[in-house]
Design a protein around this motif. Structure first.
Motif, mmCIF file in Angstrom:
data_model
loop_
_atom_site.group_PDB
_atom_site.id
_atom_site.type_symbol
_atom_site.label_atom_id
_atom_site.label_comp_id
_atom_site.label_asym_id
_atom_site.label_seq_id
_atom_site.Cartn_x
_atom_site.Cartn_y
_atom_site.Cartn_z
ATOM 1 N N TYR A 160 4.315 -5.170 -1.777
ATOM 2 C CA TYR A 160 3.999 -5.051 -3.193
ATOM 3 C C TYR A 160 4.091 -3.585 -3.577
ATOM 4 O O TYR A 160 3.881 -2.690 -2.758
ATOM 5 N N LEU A 172 2.313 -1.405 -0.927
ATOM 6 C CA LEU A 172 1.277 -2.150 -0.224
ATOM 7 C C LEU A 172 1.907 -3.217 0.660
ATOM 8 O O LEU A 172 2.751 -3.997 0.198
ATOM 9 N N TRP A 220 -4.503 -7.173 3.123
ATOM 10 C CA TRP A 220 -3.772 -6.098 2.450
ATOM 11 C C TRP A 220 -3.933 -4.775 3.185
ATOM 12 O O TRP A 220 -5.052 -4.416 3.575
ATOM 13 N N GLY A 221 -2.842 -4.067 3.341
ATOM 14 C CA GLY A 221 -2.931 -2.694 3.806
ATOM 15 C C GLY A 221 -3.399 -1.798 2.676
ATOM 16 O O GLY A 221 -3.385 -2.183 1.501
ATOM 17 N N ALA A 222 -3.807 -0.577 3.042
ATOM 18 C CA ALA A 222 -4.316 0.364 2.044
ATOM 19 C C ALA A 222 -3.210 1.048 1.254
ATOM 20 O O ALA A 222 -3.481 1.708 0.263
ATOM 21 N N MET A 232 -8.687 2.066 0.835
ATOM 22 C CA MET A 232 -8.846 0.745 1.430
ATOM 23 C C MET A 232 -7.877 -0.236 0.779
ATOM 24 O O MET A 232 -7.494 -0.068 -0.378
ATOM 25 N N GLY A 233 -7.519 -1.244 1.535
ATOM 26 C CA GLY A 233 -6.697 -2.297 0.962
ATOM 27 C C GLY A 233 -7.506 -3.150 0.011
ATOM 28 O O GLY A 233 -8.734 -3.091 -0.018
#
Lengths: 110, 112
Positions: free
Chosen positions: A36, A87, A100-102, B41-42
């Motif tokens: 994303y 993302l 989700w990754g940061a 953070m995700g």
């Protein structure tokens, strides 16, 4: 170890260059993967899904390496408008949840 | 189609106050979810719903309630706001779970 890890960057890249970044995931049973894009102070938007055979959409190429448990995103001929946070998202297969990754911040410089 | 809409865009609360963040979608999506996004953070899943009348907890549900009385609406209630709930909140929907997520524009919440 986080379930999904990304280099936060920022990656500072001149316009026209090629840039690539990876996202590693810890769950070997992960089933599907996405990239994303999120512009500053905006909502995330799907860039592309990642298929086992790789996926290409114009200047963007996403690849999956199951053996090493990472996905990659390659951007060719980068544009100023590519500046954003990218993302990585992983479907680990449990409980309807995506992890989700940061994000990796990309800055394209003129 | 408006897609996913969220209100308000910004909100300042005092500790202990309650409020409801509104989310609506006009795409007839079965799956809706609430995330919070904090620096470094995700996105973290708060609550989700796989259809009207069905909700479940995500990764960080404490301090939040949801309901899904219609396909279109999925409000998020903060019961007693705390400074730790200062964040950006995104609502998202998708045709089914784990498919492409469509996000609302977000609500920026500051709890003093």
């Amino acid at each position: 170890r986080k379930e999904v890890e990304q280099d936060p960057g920022p990656f500072n890249v001149p316009e026209g260059a090629t840039v690539a970044f990876n996202c590693t995931y810890s769950n070997s049973a992960s089933q599907s993967f996405f990239w994303y894009r999120q512009d500053c102070r905006k909502e995330p938007k799907l860039l592309m899904s990642v298929y086992s055979s790789g996926n290409e959409d114009g200047r963007f190429t996403a690849q999956l390496n199951r053996a090493s448990q990472y996905i990659s995103l390659l951007i060719r001929d980068s544009k100023l408008s590519d500046s954003a946070t990218y993302l990585c998202v992983v479907n680990t297969g449990g409980n309807y949840q995506l992890i989700w990754g940061a994000g990796t911040k990309l800055i394209i410089k003129p | 189609n408006a897609g996913v809409t969220q209100t308000p865009k910004f909100q300042v609360l005092k500790t202990g106050q309650s409020m409801t963040l509104q989310c609506a979608q006009d795409m007839n999506h079965e799956y809706m979810s609430w995330y919070r996004q904090d620096p470094g953070m995700g996105l973290r899943l708060i609550h989700y719903s796989v259809g009207a009348g069905i909700t479940d907890q995500g990764e960080v549900p404490n301090g939040y309630n949801v309901s899904r009385s219609t396909t279109e609406d999925f409000p998020l209630r903060l019961l007693s706001a705390a400074p730790s709930q200062t964040s950006v909140y995104f609502c998202a929907s998708s045709p089914r779970a784990l498919e492409t997520q469509y996000f609302g524009p977000g609500t920026r919440l500051l709890v003093l």
